[in-house]
Design an enzyme around this catalytic site. Structure first.
Site, mmCIF file in Angstrom:
data_model
loop_
_atom_site.group_PDB
_atom_site.id
_atom_site.type_symbol
_atom_site.label_atom_id
_atom_site.label_comp_id
_atom_site.label_asym_id
_atom_site.label_seq_id
_atom_site.Cartn_x
_atom_site.Cartn_y
_atom_site.Cartn_z
ATOM 1 N NE ARG A 1 42.111 56.994 214.872
ATOM 2 C CZ ARG A 1 43.287 57.560 215.106
ATOM 3 N NH1 ARG A 1 44.111 57.869 214.106
ATOM 4 N NH2 ARG A 1 43.675 57.834 216.336
ATOM 5 C CG HIS B 1 53.313 65.109 214.564
ATOM 6 N ND1 HIS B 1 52.254 64.448 215.138
ATOM 7 C CD2 HIS B 1 54.297 65.118 215.506
ATOM 8 C CE1 HIS B 1 52.576 64.072 216.367
ATOM 9 N NE2 HIS B 1 53.822 64.457 216.612
ATOM 10 C CG ASN C 1 47.198 59.630 210.912
ATOM 11 O OD1 ASN C 1 46.124 60.165 210.644
ATOM 12 N ND2 ASN C 1 47.600 59.435 212.149
ATOM 13 C CB ALA D 1 49.454 58.633 221.543
ATOM 14 C CE LYS E 1 50.299 66.230 210.767
ATOM 15 N NZ LYS E 1 49.315 65.452 211.496
ATOM 16 C CG HIS F 1 43.622 61.865 213.804
ATOM 17 N ND1 HIS F 1 44.627 61.494 212.941
ATOM 18 C CD2 HIS F 1 44.144 62.840 214.588
ATOM 19 C CE1 HIS F 1 45.720 62.204 213.203
ATOM 20 N NE2 HIS F 1 45.454 63.027 214.201
ATOM 21 C CG HIS G 1 49.326 68.309 217.198
ATOM 22 N ND1 HIS G 1 50.701 68.368 217.231
ATOM 23 C CD2 HIS G 1 49.008 67.258 216.411
ATOM 24 C CE1 HIS G 1 51.179 67.398 216.494
ATOM 25 N NE2 HIS G 1 50.177 66.702 215.977
ATOM 26 C CG ASP H 1 45.679 65.538 217.448
ATOM 27 O OD1 ASP H 1 45.399 64.733 216.540
ATOM 28 O OD2 ASP H 1 46.710 65.462 218.132
ATOM 29 C CG HIS I 1 45.139 68.197 213.773
ATOM 30 N ND1 HIS I 1 46.486 68.435 213.579
ATOM 31 C CD2 HIS I 1 45.040 66.857 214.008
ATOM 32 C CE1 HIS I 1 47.146 67.295 213.692
ATOM 33 N NE2 HIS I 1 46.299 66.320 213.955
#
Lengths: 340, 340
Positions: free
Chosen positions: B19, B137, B43, B259, B98, B17, B171, B243, B15
């Site tokens: 970007r 999520h 995302n 966050a 996801k 990110h 998560h 995460d 998991h």
């Protein structure tokens, strides 16, 4: 017909941090221009523990609030080794003594290490005999959401061991504390404006909101409901105490944000809005003045604050010399204003 | 005799990110230099919903991680209107899809508005038939401490309605989620490093700690214990998923902190320390690789990471061009290092 003006007589803020130096000069008048009196917390660095320091601090406060009809009700920082003679001598200069468990909040490092009644007995016995109220920051060092709840047995042990001691549970934040209020005659409480409005959701549910971060931390929705119910009906043992606690902007918007919400300049307007929304304005004078007058036996400076239902844009920041502070609702519009 | 070196084979971060743009160029190599593969969250703004965007994003990731033996496992952002044909066509390019409830976390505004099984049925049925795993999520929009717990019935409804659909509770942060893991054959989970280490106390119990603020928020001590127990024994349905979620420093240390905790560059060292402390190092390879290989049926790029028990001072910040990010444990010393 909706109410468009409202008067508050002798508003009292029974839990206030005025700090010192330029910050005092900045925030002092933001209370004294609307409140008749305020109970001043003694957690300076070093804390207020002597008559000399107390009177000197009171003098600095009065100078900062010069020109306003305003009385600072002074408190002493609780210590285990105050003698009866010392307390007898200082009695008329203070409204109460504030007890902090060591390290529990801003500038409380020299607070008490043990909340055991037997350890606290000598000072508490003197206070009880002399009729000096005890104000308590009631949190353990447990998990952040449980700290106040875990403190309830400590409140109970002190309340039952000293039935003649007037005890104020400061800035209560939980349903448990509201319920405890009715269990002991000698237990009273203050509640802040922000704990009537926010929950942990507002602090950490969306983005992290440092300006709403405070100690005790805002709790669950059912806790806020219980607090709000008690305030709106002006529970006779509950007083308004803003716990307005200014920190400079750079200490709030940073990596290790300090705890405290600054509400002094908007407290009366927002309280009026809140009580108006719930059609409880008839109870506001009791919540914000009469209850405290009765509990503490005070006869405050006469002062009538007139509020009008007119939009007020809360300043983004208040500044003086090198100090500044961001108020709650900074930059937002609130529906009630102080009369010009 | 205490262990002073340890090897992790084919570490996987299930998991992550990464970007885009300069941030991708900054953080990509901080994963690819130690991990064999990572499940990449979709995302972005706009989210990854087409084959074209997905393959282009994968290409940018591979370019950013150039030179490393590393495989990005791509995911698609869940939408209700994906056709069977579309999913069949993209199946081999993705490891899963996801699902975000709308607005629940960073860049999730276009997520699903309803978690009703009947609303989700068309896409979930296709995924189930095609053997595409569903990553979720799992939070409601309720009170921040209850959001994951309140989501449990939704996990249950999907797990029982689609017994052949592989579901990953992403998560997880609660005891409730750990317990649910054993209730349905088709439920699996990832857990982050930070949720094994911190509770809400670390985020808001002392000073406010924006760099530990994440979604889901860190929960209670008993939740952390349950997560840690499951991780240390390498529960076969539980995988490591960092995460790791970089935000630039100015978006963390500000008035409305974003966050996410950035852990990629220290994850393996800190996991080794944690499993070492609890004398569970024998289970670390399962937790950080073998479980994921089995659950997802992947055969990752061969890579052995050697760790040595030697102090490592975590950089205060990582920077590239105009981007920067502050890692967990910034400026602190951790007791395990990557071999030079």
């Amino acid at each position: 017909m909706s109410i468009t003006t409202f008067e508050i007589n002798e508003p009292l803020d029974m839990h206030l941090h005025l700090r010192d130096g330029d910050m005092l000069k900045l925030v002092g008048p933001l209370t004294s221009n609307t409140f008749s009196g305020a109970l001043i917390m003694p957690n300076l660095v070093p804390p207020v523990t002597t008559k000399e320091d107390l009177l000197a601090y009171k003098k600095r406060i009065l100078e900062a609030c010069d020109g306003d009809a305003f009385e600072p009700y002074m408190t002493l920082f609780f210590k285990n080794d105050y003698t009866y003679e010392f307390l007898e001598d200082i009695k008329d200069d203070i409204i109460g003594i504030k007890l902090y468990p060591a390290g529990i909040t801003t500038n409380s490092e020299t607070g008490v290490a043990s909340m055991d009644v037997e350890v606290l007995r000598p000072t508490l016995e003197s206070m009880s005999k002399l009729g000096i109220p005890l104000c308590i920051h009631g949190e353990t060092n447990g998990f952040v959401m449980d700290r106040e709840k875990e403190f309830m047995p400590i409140y109970e042990s002190i309340a039952s061991a000293f039935p003649d001691l007037k005890i104020i549970m400061e800035h209560i934040t939980t349903k448990d504390a509201v319920e405890l209020l009715d269990k002991y005659d000698n237990l009273h409480a203050t509640v802040t404006l922000h704990h009537l409005l926010i929950t942990l959701d507002d602090v950490a549910g969306g983005m992290l909101a440092p300006h709403l971060f405070c100690k005790p931390i805002a709790k669950r929705p059912e806790d806020r409901s219980a607090l709000l119910d008690a305030a709106l009906k002006a529970h006779p043992k509950l007083m308004f105490g803003s716990d307005s606690a200014p920190h400079p902007k750079h200490k709030k918007e940073c990596c290790g944000c300090a705890a405290g919400v600054f509400t002094s300049p908007i407290a009366l307007q927002v309280l009026t809005d809140l009580f108006d929304k719930y059609q409880c304005l008839d109870n506001l004078n009791a919540f914000v003045s009469l209850n405290a007058q009765k509990i503490y036996g005070k006869n405050p400076v006469k002062k009538t604050i007139k509020l009008i239902k007119k939009d007020f844009v809360v300043p983004a920041i208040y500044e003086f010399e090198n100090e500044n502070v961001v108020p709650m609702f900074a930059g937002e519009t609130i529906p009630w204003s102080l009369e010009d």
